[in-house]
Design a protein around this motif. Sequence first.
Motif, short mmCIF file in Angstrom:
data_model
loop_
_atom_site.label_atom_id
_atom_site.label_comp_id
_atom_site.label_asym_id
_atom_site.label_seq_id
_atom_site.Cartn_x
_atom_site.Cartn_y
_atom_site.Cartn_z
N THR A 212 46.42 22.71 26.69
CA THR A 212 45.64 23.00 25.48
C THR A 212 44.30 22.27 25.49
OG1 THR A 212 46.76 21.26 24.25
CG2 THR A 212 47.63 23.50 24.04
N GLY A 213 44.28 21.06 26.01
CA GLY A 213 43.02 20.33 26.10
C GLY A 213 42.06 20.96 27.08
N GLY A 214 42.59 21.47 28.19
CA GLY A 214 41.73 22.15 29.15
C GLY A 214 41.12 23.40 28.58
N TYR A 215 41.92 24.20 27.87
CA TYR A 215 41.38 25.39 27.22
C TYR A 215 40.41 25.01 26.10
CZ TYR A 215 40.96 29.88 24.96
OH TYR A 215 40.45 31.02 24.41
N GLY A 216 40.73 23.93 25.39
CA GLY A 216 39.82 23.46 24.34
C GLY A 216 38.47 23.04 24.91
N GLN A 217 38.48 22.41 26.07
CA GLN A 217 37.22 22.04 26.73
C GLN A 217 36.44 23.29 27.11
OE1 GLN A 217 35.55 19.44 27.04
NE2 GLN A 217 36.80 17.65 27.38
N TYR A 218 37.15 24.32 27.52
CA TYR A 218 36.51 25.56 27.95
C TYR A 218 35.80 26.25 26.79
CZ TYR A 218 36.03 30.24 29.95
OH TYR A 218 35.54 31.43 30.38
N VAL A 219 36.39 26.22 25.60
CA VAL A 219 35.81 26.93 24.47
C VAL A 219 35.09 26.03 23.47
CG1 VAL A 219 37.49 28.81 24.61
CG2 VAL A 219 37.95 26.86 23.12
N SER A 220 35.04 24.72 23.72
CA SER A 220 34.42 23.81 22.75
C SER A 220 32.92 24.04 22.68
CB SER A 220 34.71 22.36 23.12
OG SER A 220 34.07 22.02 24.32
N GLU A 221 32.36 23.73 21.52
CA GLU A 221 30.94 23.99 21.29
C GLU A 221 30.14 22.75 20.94
OE1 GLU A 221 30.26 27.17 18.60
OE2 GLU A 221 31.69 28.50 19.59
N THR A 222 30.78 21.67 20.50
CA THR A 222 30.05 20.47 20.11
C THR A 222 30.53 19.28 20.90
OG1 THR A 222 31.57 19.91 18.33
CG2 THR A 222 29.74 21.36 17.76
N THR A 223 29.70 18.27 20.94
CA THR A 223 30.02 17.05 21.68
C THR A 223 31.17 16.30 21.03
OG1 THR A 223 27.72 16.91 22.35
CG2 THR A 223 29.04 14.92 22.59
N ARG A 224 31.24 16.30 19.72
CA ARG A 224 32.33 15.60 19.05
C ARG A 224 33.68 16.22 19.37
NH1 ARG A 224 30.01 14.14 13.05
NH2 ARG A 224 28.26 12.94 13.78
N GLU A 225 33.73 17.53 19.47
CA GLU A 225 34.99 18.18 19.86
C GLU A 225 35.36 17.78 21.28
OE1 GLU A 225 34.19 22.21 17.24
OE2 GLU A 225 33.95 22.25 19.41
N ARG A 226 34.39 17.78 22.17
CA ARG A 226 34.67 17.43 23.57
C ARG A 226 35.13 15.98 23.70
NH1 ARG A 226 29.49 20.24 24.32
NH2 ARG A 226 30.05 22.40 24.70
N PHE A 227 34.56 15.09 22.90
CA PHE A 227 34.96 13.69 22.96
C PHE A 227 36.43 13.52 22.57
CE2 PHE A 227 35.45 9.54 20.87
CZ PHE A 227 35.08 8.71 21.93
N GLY A 228 36.83 14.15 21.48
CA GLY A 228 38.23 14.07 21.07
C GLY A 228 39.16 14.74 22.07
N LEU A 229 38.71 15.84 22.64
CA LEU A 229 39.53 16.53 23.63
C LEU A 229 39.73 15.68 24.89
CD1 LEU A 229 38.18 20.15 23.29
CD2 LEU A 229 40.54 19.41 22.91
N VAL A 230 38.70 14.95 25.29
CA VAL A 230 38.84 14.08 26.46
C VAL A 230 39.84 12.96 26.17
CG1 VAL A 230 37.61 12.38 27.86
CG2 VAL A 230 36.64 14.63 27.51
N LEU A 231 39.83 12.42 24.97
CA LEU A 231 40.82 11.40 24.61
C LEU A 231 42.23 11.97 24.64
CD1 LEU A 231 39.08 9.54 21.65
CD2 LEU A 231 39.33 8.78 24.00
N GLY A 232 42.41 13.14 24.06
CA GLY A 232 43.72 13.78 24.07
C GLY A 232 44.17 14.17 25.47
N LEU A 233 43.23 14.64 26.28
CA LEU A 233 43.55 15.00 27.67
C LEU A 233 43.99 13.77 28.46
CD1 LEU A 233 40.78 17.55 28.64
CD2 LEU A 233 43.21 17.84 29.00
N GLY A 234 43.31 12.67 28.28
CA GLY A 234 43.68 11.45 28.99
C GLY A 234 45.06 10.96 28.60
N ALA A 235 45.34 10.96 27.31
CA ALA A 235 46.65 10.53 26.83
C ALA A 235 47.74 11.47 27.32
CB ALA A 235 46.65 10.45 25.31
#
Length: 101
Positions: free
Chosen positions: A62-85
């Motif tokens: 879900t984080g990988g797909y979220g990175q693919y469709v994300s539009e703002t930097t704040r979304e990407r930042f949270g997704l990277v944290l979730g992906l790492g965890a």
Amino acid sequence: MAQIMRPAKPRTGLLATDGKPHPLQDSLLAVTLVLGALALATASFRGLHILTSWAGLLGVLTGGYGQYVSETTRERFGLVLGLGASALGLFFGIYHGGLFG
């Protein structure tokens, strides 16, 4: 020629820095963060390796797909944290016994 300086528009949301709503991206971010937290919380228990592995795998997907469709930097930042965890939980879950036991 004199230009009029106008104050910047106030931010409308925590994650939408462009002022537009992003319900798909925000829900993917929330799911990724929850799955990442679950995967990390259960990673230290050997008996929960199936839950840890699946939560980590679903969080990575879900984080990988979220990175693919994300539009703002704040979304990407949270997704990277979730992906790492999620990835750490997935690795520990596979180390303790894998996806299927």
